[in-house]
Design a protein around this motif. Structure first.
Motif, PDB file in Angstrom:
ATOM      1  N   SER A 198      17.137  24.367 -14.487  1.00 28.57           N
ATOM      2  CA  SER A 198      16.559  24.125 -13.172  1.00 28.57           C
ATOM      3  C   SER A 198      15.045  24.093 -13.212  1.00 28.57           C
ATOM      4  CB  SER A 198      17.015  25.206 -12.179  1.00 28.57           C
ATOM      5  OG  SER A 198      16.606  26.477 -12.608  1.00 28.57           O
ATOM      6  N   ILE A 218      10.203  16.601  -5.114  1.00 26.28           N
ATOM      7  CA  ILE A 218       9.892  18.025  -5.028  1.00 26.28           C
ATOM      8  C   ILE A 218       8.802  18.326  -4.008  1.00 26.28           C
ATOM      9  CG2 ILE A 218       8.117  18.137  -6.828  1.00 26.28           C
ATOM     10  CD1 ILE A 218       9.638  20.704  -7.812  1.00 26.28           C
ATOM     11  N   GLN A 251      13.029  24.178  -7.311  1.00 35.45           N
ATOM     12  CA  GLN A 251      13.954  23.214  -7.897  1.00 35.45           C
ATOM     13  C   GLN A 251      15.358  23.384  -7.338  1.00 35.45           C
ATOM     14  OE1 GLN A 251      11.663  24.915  -9.465  1.00 35.45           O
ATOM     15  NE2 GLN A 251      10.636  23.678 -11.017  1.00 35.45           N
TER      16      GLN A 251
END
Length: 351
Positions: free
Chosen positions: A41, A49, A203
């Motif tokens: 991750s 993001i 994440q």
């Protein structure tokens, strides 16, 4: 008997040494893969993001709360973050049966899961997120920092602001290590020695948010092309949360609706008239069924004026527009009763 068993075992190993060697190597590779997989991750790049915009990719036990989350994001003036908060809720809640569905107890200064009323949990959670969002925007950090701060606390915003303004896993680790040391926390799980919070939180949240479908040739493609559309939206995202500014047409003054579209479209080399009426006049009119991301959506009667067109936004698909209006700059729901009552139609400009 023991001696005989030992001899038979030795003979077996000698006869099958190749197979045994391959098996050992395979097992070693498998274990190494599992160990590396524990931290994928933090290694896998998430394309969106730093964007709160997209569609929540969540299971039914999370999706059932959309109406409630939407009610409170609208109440607190951040309706464009509804899908993002559902993605965040999935990370917070998982498959837990707790009714503290946004894990808001600790944000409210209570022990974990003290709140067992979904309405109260969402109210506290959305309100807390808005306060984190506002501080992050004030300190000019990126959106990933704001997301991580929902897990770490707002001290992380100050930390990132003094270290370049952009979140990274390395900065998250340093912050976690500092805070864990201050509180003398230790852990033996995958986080060790970064035992304060979850330094991979960003994440994990953002993988639950599907980016808007803007691929050329895709189901929902932008007719202006992917490169131009991305240039416009990348510029537009810089101003999310900024207040509406009458007659504003650049970052120095702020933006009204047509100033916002004129400025952002210029980043793709598209020159537009200054007013919403002017932009309506130079656009080709298209039926709602043919509207695609990057088209204009026009409204009338949103304020007193002699012009027919009084508001313009960038259509984003999925019932959303990106615009500057009285609630600020961001993504807004075109299916709300207010916007439906003022809708004129859609338009498209060529580069």
């Amino acid at each position: 008997m023991a001696a005989l068993a030992a001899v038979k075992g030795t003979v077996f190993v000698v006869r099958n040494w190749k197979e045994i060697t391959v098996g050992v190597v395979f097992a070693f590779i498998l274990m190494a893969g599992l160990l590396l997989g524990m931290n994928t991750s933090e290694q896998q790049p998430i394309e969106n993001i730093n964007s709160p915009f997209g569609a929540a990719d969540v299971p039914p036990n999370i999706a059932q709360w959309r109406g409630l989350v939407s009610e409170y994001t609208s109440k607190y003036g951040i309706a464009e973050y509804t899908d993002f908060l559902l993605a965040l809720m999935y990370q917070e809640l998982g498959n837990s049966q707790t009714l503290d569905i946004m894990q808001s107890s600790e944000s409210a200064g209570l022990p974990p899961n003290s709140i067992q009323d979904p309405v109260m949990s969402v109210n506290f959670g959305v309100k807390h997120f808005k306060s984190v969002l506002q501080q992050g925007q004030k300190d000019e950090v990126d959106f990933a920092t704001i997301v991580q701060s929902y897990n770490f606390g707002t001290g992380y915003i100050n930390f990132v602001a003094s270290n370049g303004g952009k979140h990274s896993v390395d900065l998250a680790r340093k912050f976690s290590l500092n805070e864990a040391s201050k509180q003398e926390w230790v852990c033996s799980d995958w986080r060790a020695p970064y035992c304060y919070g979850d330094y991979t939180y960003v994440q994990k949240v953002m993988k639950n948010l599907m980016p808007l479908d803007i691929a050329v040739g895709g189901r929902n493609y932008s007719p202006m092309g992917e490169q131009a559309f991305k240039a416009i939206i990348s510029e537009a995202q810089k101003y999310v949360g900024w207040p509406y500014m009458w007659a504003g047409a650049n970052p120095g003054t702020g933006f009204d609706c047509s100033g916002f579209t004129q400025w952002t479209f210029a980043k793709a080399g598209i020159k537009l008239p200054r007013t919403a009426q002017g932009q309506f006049e130079v656009s080709s009119k298209i039926p709602p069924a043919e509207a695609k991301p990057g088209d204009f959506i026009f409204y009338t009667g949103t304020y007193e004026t002699d012009n027919y067109i009084t508001h313009v936004g960038i259509y984003m698909g999925n019932g959303k527009m990106f615009d500057s209006n009285g609630s600020g700059i961001g993504m807004h729901d075109i299916d709300s009763p207010y916007w439906k009552s003022h809708l004129v139609g859609f338009g498209r400009v060529a580069d």
